[in-house]
Design a protein around this motif. Structure first.
Motif, PDB file in Angstrom:
ATOM      1  N   LEU A   1     -60.431 -18.025  52.672  1.00 41.34           N
ATOM      2  CA  LEU A   1     -60.233 -16.730  53.635  1.00 41.34           C
ATOM      3  C   LEU A   1     -61.447 -16.070  53.563  1.00 41.34           C
ATOM      4  CD1 LEU A   1     -56.462 -16.548  53.482  1.00 41.34           C
ATOM      5  CD2 LEU A   1     -57.587 -18.237  55.334  1.00 41.34           C
ATOM      6  N   VAL A   2     -61.464 -15.416  52.733  1.00 45.87           N
ATOM      7  CA  VAL A   2     -62.159 -13.948  53.051  1.00 45.87           C
ATOM      8  C   VAL A   2     -64.184 -15.001  52.827  1.00 45.87           C
ATOM      9  CG1 VAL A   2     -64.917 -12.821  51.866  1.00 45.87           C
ATOM     10  CG2 VAL A   2     -61.777 -12.627  51.600  1.00 45.87           C
ATOM     11  N   TYR A   3     -64.663 -16.790  52.167  1.00 46.46           N
ATOM     12  CA  TYR A   3     -65.349 -16.932  52.913  1.00 46.46           C
ATOM     13  C   TYR A   3     -65.981 -17.793  54.066  1.00 46.46           C
ATOM     14  CZ  TYR A   3     -69.029 -20.628  51.711  1.00 46.46           C
ATOM     15  OH  TYR A   3     -69.969 -20.947  51.576  1.00 46.46           O
ATOM     16  N   VAL A   4     -64.376 -17.542  54.486  1.00 50.50           N
ATOM     17  CA  VAL A   4     -64.524 -18.593  55.660  1.00 50.50           C
ATOM     18  C   VAL A   4     -64.709 -17.340  56.697  1.00 50.50           C
ATOM     19  CG1 VAL A   4     -63.275 -19.769  57.850  1.00 50.50           C
ATOM     20  CG2 VAL A   4     -63.626 -20.821  55.442  1.00 50.50           C
ATOM     21  N   THR A   5     -64.259 -16.109  56.136  1.00 51.27           N
ATOM     22  CA  THR A   5     -64.417 -15.509  57.682  1.00 51.27           C
ATOM     23  C   THR A   5     -65.656 -14.457  57.024  1.00 51.27           C
ATOM     24  OG1 THR A   5     -63.601 -12.817  56.147  1.00 51.27           O
ATOM     25  CG2 THR A   5     -61.660 -14.573  57.879  1.00 51.27           C
ATOM     26  N   ALA A   6     -66.293 -14.340  56.678  1.00 54.09           N
ATOM     27  CA  ALA A   6     -67.648 -13.984  56.249  1.00 54.09           C
ATOM     28  C   ALA A   6     -68.909 -14.610  57.468  1.00 54.09           C
ATOM     29  CB  ALA A   6     -68.072 -14.529  54.840  1.00 54.09           C
TER      30      ALA A   6
END
Length: 82
Positions: A75-80
């Motif tokens: 989730l953090v990777y996609v929103t970066a």
């Protein structure tokens, strides 16, 4: 230099899960200034490590922490943005 007996008596109070948790905290602080994608990859890596650690070495709640990190990391990777 400290004798090995002093270091060994200090480390006997901790388990593998606590050592991995310390590594997670230290590497998270180290990757904060780099990028959010690096932070996400670090989170996923430690999630996998917590899941693959044998349950005879760590308490069960570290398994749940690994599952949580596996879910939060992508989730953090996609929103970066970077």
């Amino acid at each position: 230099m400290l004798p090995l007996q002093v270091i060994d008596s200090f480390l006997l109070d901790y388990n593998v899960g606590q050592a991995l948790l310390l590594g997670l905290i230290l590497t998270t602080v180290a990757t904060l200034p780099v990028s959010r994608k690096a932070l996400a990859l670090n989170t996923i890596l430690f999630g996998v490590l917590f899941l693959l650690t044998p349950q005879t070495l760590v308490p069960t709640h570290y398994l749940f922490l690994g599952i949580l990190l596996i879910v939060v990391g992508p989730l953090v990777y996609v929103t970066a943005r970077d």
